[in-house]
Design a protein around this motif. Sequence first.
Motif, PDB file in Angstrom:
ATOM      1  N   GLN A  95       0.835  -1.213   0.000  1.00  0.00           N
ATOM      2  CA  GLN A  95       0.000   0.000   0.000  1.00  0.00           C
ATOM      3  C   GLN A  95       0.871   1.265   0.000  1.00  0.00           C
ATOM      4  OE1 GLN A  95      -3.161  -0.769  -0.341  1.00  0.00           O
ATOM      5  NE2 GLN A  95      -2.896  -2.897   0.224  1.00  0.00           N
ATOM      6  N   ARG A  96       1.888   1.257   0.855  1.00  0.00           N
ATOM      7  CA  ARG A  96       2.729   2.465   0.943  1.00  0.00           C
ATOM      8  C   ARG A  96       3.627   2.583  -0.284  1.00  0.00           C
ATOM      9  NH1 ARG A  96       2.437   0.747   6.285  1.00  0.00           N
ATOM     10  NH2 ARG A  96       1.349   2.230   7.620  1.00  0.00           N
ATOM     11  N   TYR A  97       4.035   1.441  -0.834  1.00  0.00           N
ATOM     12  CA  TYR A  97       4.830   1.464  -2.064  1.00  0.00           C
ATOM     13  C   TYR A  97       4.023   2.159  -3.174  1.00  0.00           C
ATOM     14  CZ  TYR A  97       6.585  -0.313  -6.515  1.00  0.00           C
ATOM     15  OH  TYR A  97       7.015  -0.408  -7.805  1.00  0.00           O
ATOM     16  N   VAL A  98       2.748   1.791  -3.278  1.00  0.00           N
ATOM     17  CA  VAL A  98       1.904   2.397  -4.314  1.00  0.00           C
ATOM     18  C   VAL A  98       1.724   3.892  -4.041  1.00  0.00           C
ATOM     19  CG1 VAL A  98      -0.411   2.376  -5.336  1.00  0.00           C
ATOM     20  CG2 VAL A  98       0.771   0.234  -4.913  1.00  0.00           C
TER      21      VAL A  98
ATOM     22  N   LEU B 282       1.166   2.164 -14.658  1.00  0.00           N
ATOM     23  CA  LEU B 282       0.602   0.971 -15.311  1.00  0.00           C
ATOM     24  C   LEU B 282       1.244  -0.338 -14.831  1.00  0.00           C
ATOM     25  CD1 LEU B 282      -0.163   2.032 -19.005  1.00  0.00           C
ATOM     26  CD2 LEU B 282      -1.793   1.383 -17.229  1.00  0.00           C
ATOM     27  N   PRO B 283       2.598  -0.410 -14.748  1.00  0.00           N
ATOM     28  CA  PRO B 283       3.182  -1.677 -14.265  1.00  0.00           C
ATOM     29  C   PRO B 283       2.732  -2.007 -12.839  1.00  0.00           C
ATOM     30  CG  PRO B 283       4.887  -0.238 -15.165  1.00  0.00           C
ATOM     31  CD  PRO B 283       3.639   0.565 -15.096  1.00  0.00           C
ATOM     32  N   VAL B 284       2.584  -0.981 -12.017  1.00  0.00           N
ATOM     33  CA  VAL B 284       2.145  -1.204 -10.632  1.00  0.00           C
ATOM     34  C   VAL B 284       0.730  -1.775 -10.628  1.00  0.00           C
ATOM     35  CG1 VAL B 284       1.535  -0.035  -8.479  1.00  0.00           C
ATOM     36  CG2 VAL B 284       3.639   0.559  -9.662  1.00  0.00           C
ATOM     37  N   GLU B 285      -0.128  -1.190 -11.479  1.00  0.00           N
ATOM     38  CA  GLU B 285      -1.523  -1.648 -11.524  1.00  0.00           C
ATOM     39  C   GLU B 285      -1.589  -3.094 -12.006  1.00  0.00           C
ATOM     40  OE1 GLU B 285      -5.482  -2.405 -12.223  1.00  0.00           O
ATOM     41  OE2 GLU B 285      -4.180  -2.288 -13.964  1.00  0.00           O
ATOM     42  N   GLN B 286      -0.787  -3.400 -13.033  1.00  0.00           N
ATOM     43  CA  GLN B 286      -0.824  -4.751 -13.588  1.00  0.00           C
ATOM     44  C   GLN B 286      -0.285  -5.779 -12.592  1.00  0.00           C
ATOM     45  OE1 GLN B 286       1.308  -3.990 -17.189  1.00  0.00           O
ATOM     46  NE2 GLN B 286      -0.494  -3.088 -18.160  1.00  0.00           N
ATOM     47  N   GLU B 287       0.772  -5.402 -11.894  1.00  0.00           N
ATOM     48  CA  GLU B 287       1.449  -6.376 -11.025  1.00  0.00           C
ATOM     49  C   GLU B 287       0.772  -6.520  -9.661  1.00  0.00           C
ATOM     50  OE1 GLU B 287       5.746  -6.977  -8.888  1.00  0.00           O
ATOM     51  OE2 GLU B 287       5.531  -5.357 -10.324  1.00  0.00           O
ATOM     52  N   LEU B 288       0.250  -5.422  -9.138  1.00  0.00           N
ATOM     53  CA  LEU B 288      -0.164  -5.439  -7.730  1.00  0.00           C
ATOM     54  C   LEU B 288      -1.663  -5.265  -7.510  1.00  0.00           C
ATOM     55  CD1 LEU B 288       2.701  -3.168  -6.340  1.00  0.00           C
ATOM     56  CD2 LEU B 288       2.573  -5.645  -6.203  1.00  0.00           C
TER      57      LEU B 288
ATOM     58  N   ASP C  11      -4.196  -7.101  -7.403  1.00  0.00           N
ATOM     59  CA  ASP C  11      -4.887  -8.028  -6.497  1.00  0.00           C
ATOM     60  C   ASP C  11      -4.450  -7.863  -5.046  1.00  0.00           C
ATOM     61  OD1 ASP C  11      -2.418  -8.922  -7.262  1.00  0.00           O
ATOM     62  OD2 ASP C  11      -2.909 -11.047  -7.049  1.00  0.00           O
ATOM     63  N   ARG C  12      -3.373  -7.116  -4.819  1.00  0.00           N
ATOM     64  CA  ARG C  12      -2.892  -6.941  -3.439  1.00  0.00           C
ATOM     65  C   ARG C  12      -3.247  -5.570  -2.872  1.00  0.00           C
ATOM     66  NH1 ARG C  12       3.257  -8.379  -3.756  1.00  0.00           N
ATOM     67  NH2 ARG C  12       3.090  -9.463  -5.729  1.00  0.00           N
ATOM     68  N   LEU C  13      -3.819  -4.719  -3.728  1.00  0.00           N
ATOM     69  CA  LEU C  13      -4.140  -3.367  -3.259  1.00  0.00           C
ATOM     70  C   LEU C  13      -5.504  -3.331  -2.594  1.00  0.00           C
ATOM     71  CD1 LEU C  13      -3.081  -1.157  -6.285  1.00  0.00           C
ATOM     72  CD2 LEU C  13      -2.023  -1.230  -4.039  1.00  0.00           C
ATOM     73  N   SER C  14      -5.680  -2.406  -1.663  1.00  0.00           N
ATOM     74  CA  SER C  14      -7.018  -2.209  -1.111  1.00  0.00           C
ATOM     75  C   SER C  14      -7.871  -1.613  -2.231  1.00  0.00           C
ATOM     76  CB  SER C  14      -6.952  -1.248   0.075  1.00  0.00           C
ATOM     77  OG  SER C  14      -6.612   0.042  -0.374  1.00  0.00           O
ATOM     78  N   ALA C  15      -9.195  -1.824  -2.135  1.00  0.00           N
ATOM     79  CA  ALA C  15     -10.094  -1.330  -3.190  1.00  0.00           C
ATOM     80  C   ALA C  15      -9.956   0.183  -3.338  1.00  0.00           C
ATOM     81  CB  ALA C  15     -11.524  -1.714  -2.862  1.00  0.00           C
ATOM     82  N   ASP C  16      -9.810   0.876  -2.222  1.00  0.00           N
ATOM     83  CA  ASP C  16      -9.710   2.334  -2.243  1.00  0.00           C
ATOM     84  C   ASP C  16      -8.438   2.778  -2.992  1.00  0.00           C
ATOM     85  OD1 ASP C  16     -10.509   4.994  -1.354  1.00  0.00           O
ATOM     86  OD2 ASP C  16      -8.698   4.905  -0.142  1.00  0.00           O
ATOM     87  N   ALA C  17      -7.281   2.180  -2.597  1.00  0.00           N
ATOM     88  CA  ALA C  17      -6.015   2.549  -3.239  1.00  0.00           C
ATOM     89  C   ALA C  17      -6.048   2.197  -4.724  1.00  0.00           C
ATOM     90  CB  ALA C  17      -4.861   1.826  -2.549  1.00  0.00           C
ATOM     91  N   HIS C  18      -6.666   1.052  -5.039  1.00  0.00           N
ATOM     92  CA  HIS C  18      -6.734   0.620  -6.437  1.00  0.00           C
ATOM     93  C   HIS C  18      -7.602   1.577  -7.260  1.00  0.00           C
ATOM     94  CE1 HIS C  18      -7.478  -2.952  -9.394  1.00  0.00           C
ATOM     95  NE2 HIS C  18      -6.666  -2.044  -9.879  1.00  0.00           N
TER      96      HIS C  18
ATOM     97  N   GLU D  60     -18.012   1.704  -6.246  1.00  0.00           N
ATOM     98  CA  GLU D  60     -19.349   1.167  -5.923  1.00  0.00           C
ATOM     99  C   GLU D  60     -19.252   0.101  -4.846  1.00  0.00           C
ATOM    100  OE1 GLU D  60     -21.842   1.940 -10.065  1.00  0.00           O
ATOM    101  OE2 GLU D  60     -20.698   0.094  -9.812  1.00  0.00           O
ATOM    102  N   THR D  61     -18.235  -0.775  -4.977  1.00  0.00           N
ATOM    103  CA  THR D  61     -18.094  -1.831  -3.953  1.00  0.00           C
ATOM    104  C   THR D  61     -17.755  -1.217  -2.593  1.00  0.00           C
ATOM    105  OG1 THR D  61     -15.754  -2.171  -4.421  1.00  0.00           O
ATOM    106  CG2 THR D  61     -17.293  -3.589  -5.604  1.00  0.00           C
ATOM    107  N   LEU D  62     -17.081  -0.084  -2.619  1.00  0.00           N
ATOM    108  CA  LEU D  62     -16.733   0.586  -1.357  1.00  0.00           C
ATOM    109  C   LEU D  62     -17.885   1.421  -0.807  1.00  0.00           C
ATOM    110  CD1 LEU D  62     -13.166   1.869  -2.255  1.00  0.00           C
ATOM    111  CD2 LEU D  62     -13.701   0.303  -0.405  1.00  0.00           C
ATOM    112  N   ASN D  63     -18.939   1.550  -1.642  1.00  0.00           N
ATOM    113  CA  ASN D  63     -20.105   2.351  -1.264  1.00  0.00           C
ATOM    114  C   ASN D  63     -19.728   3.810  -0.977  1.00  0.00           C
ATOM    115  OD1 ASN D  63     -22.786   2.765  -0.864  1.00  0.00           O
ATOM    116  ND2 ASN D  63     -22.794   2.048   1.270  1.00  0.00           N
TER     117      ASN D  63
END
Lengths: 227, 449
Positions: B241-244, B268-274, B276-283, B315-318
């Motif tokens: 999370q902090r890396y992103v 883009l590389p961060v989004e592609q690689e990580l 699934d590990r990011l919180s929905a908000d950070a993503h 939306e998932t985070l409401n």
Amino acid sequence: MRLKTANVRRSADRVSERKVAVLEQNAIDAASNASRQASEKKPARPAATTPVIEPLIPNAQPTPADDVETLYLQHRSLLLYVACRKFRVPETDAENLIQEVFLSFLQTGTSIDKPRAWLVAAMCNASRHYWRASGRTESLPEDFNDHTDPDSHSLNDAFTMRMTVRQVLKYLQPRCRETLWLHYFEGRSAGDVARELQTTHRYAEKLIHNCLKRAREIYKTITTVNR
Amino acid sequence: MRAEHHYDDESLIALLESGDDFSRDPHLTSCASCSEVATTLRQIAGALKEEDVWDPRELDETPCTETMSALRGYADEMSREDTFAAAHLQTLLAGPRDAWMSNLHAHPEYRTAGMVRSLIAATDHAIDTMPPDAVAIISLATEIADHLPASAYSTDTVAKLRGAAWRERAFALFYVGSYTEAEEAICASERHFSDCAVNEWDLGRADIVHALVNRGLDRDADAIVVARTAADRLRDFGDTQRYVSAVTIQAQMRMKAFDYAGALNLMLPVEQELSDRLSADAHARLLSNIAICQRGVGDVDGAIQSSRSAIFLFETLNVPTEVVRARANVTTLLREAGRIAEAVEELHAVRAGFERLAMAFDAAIVDLVLAEIYLSEGKYDEVESLCHQLIEYFKNAGVPSGPRAMTALAFAAEAAQQRSLTPELVHHVQRYIRSLPSQPMLLFAPPPE
């Protein structure tokens, strides 16, 4: 240039062919499972026919002290390997560094997503600090200051792989070990390997392929057992 | 149907030996099982090049009972201090914030490491609710930490606490806009951490705050350098999370300089690689930034796709406000892509969303965008009708500057009726209504002829 001494080679040749009953990684998992089971164990309760006053003690929830002990048992071997093998910290000092790393872990004040990755990176950090503090810079690996591993992007995965491959080597025939040592560690070509082993180029190539294939088979067996 | 041919080990080893890049092999890119074997072979071959793998000396695998006992003792002491601090935090923070320091002076027993930790946690909460309180709370933490006797705690405990307290103080000061003081605080934090044996993760976190402060002080080049260091340090520690966050700061600095391609190369590389590990908000926020950059480099379709992914996550985070705002951005992108029918459909949904959230001015802007589209299609009657609907809406919305907005809309409606309304006039009315929330007394004036 990486340090490649004849001494290392002689030592490698002396590795016995004995079967190792419990592998290093298994030991880590076994320790962690035992600890986890211990911390998850709930106090036995007799079947009650009359209302029972809830006991104040014992508490079934693991305490922070239980958690840190579990982590220590799970990861000590890997951290010791990192300090002693990558950073050549004397084993007598490495335990102090491990303690320092776990004390730092306790002080993070936030939840850590990947404790193993955090601990390995902290161990590298503590080992580098150890050498800087003692003012020694010679005879250290050339990647002493490296951070993220460019291939795997994960230091802890790389060290776990190295620990496992070290176990794999114990299962290989001496000739196979020597072939892999010559080709991969010393970086010799198939032709060089053929000359060293007094065989044909074609056979040396075949040997390199077969030995790596065999190494993967053993690796697969070890890691499948662990899973 | 064509039978699938997998590589055998022999072929994969030959491929490895040839030095070819596995990622360029068409079969390996699509076959998970062959790719896994190839990766394992490469990793084994890589490990065999390392000296430590060949070291025959065995390490002592026995856990050290002294270490375990020391760790247990430390953890128990921390728990005791934290429990005490939690019980007394309310007393310390009783009354107005000006009284908190006096409360501390009256209770020297509160001066513990546990109280510093509790105050840091309280600051984190106060930042979101009352930022000046956060500054006052963290000042107590630094006051306690700075006077803790280092000898009373093991090794680096006090230095780390001081570093953490000063880092949080820097962030709180940054948050309230006191950039110069924030810079002094973050430098103090770095000084405390620099003496610790294990400090790179903490320094990485301090780097993020330092990068934000540099950004606030318009030192863009410094901000990029510090954010890059933060990213390297935090990535080593697996702190995704902090890396992103560190990568996002670097990207935002590039976006500020209109280097959208450079920002995309970072994100883009961060989004592609990580992802699934990011919180929905950070993503979601990362995707929103990516969408802005894609638009900046002319990849409108990519921007629409990224925005829609961000909307799904919001939306998932409401978080309805973010959903509607992101959908509003999509309408702009759809118009740029010439997908007018889709844009109109989306605009109606966005308008309904703003209305549900009682965001009157935003709803009005959406209607004016619709008016612009209708105008381009020569639908003057629809434009006039929209303006009248908006006037009705402002009559009932009860917003203070509603009457001024109604004047501007009446002007647009009349121009539509007379068929003299132009896109420039619609823009003019849009701009005026946009400025009303910040300048409620601003009078409407038609554009000069």
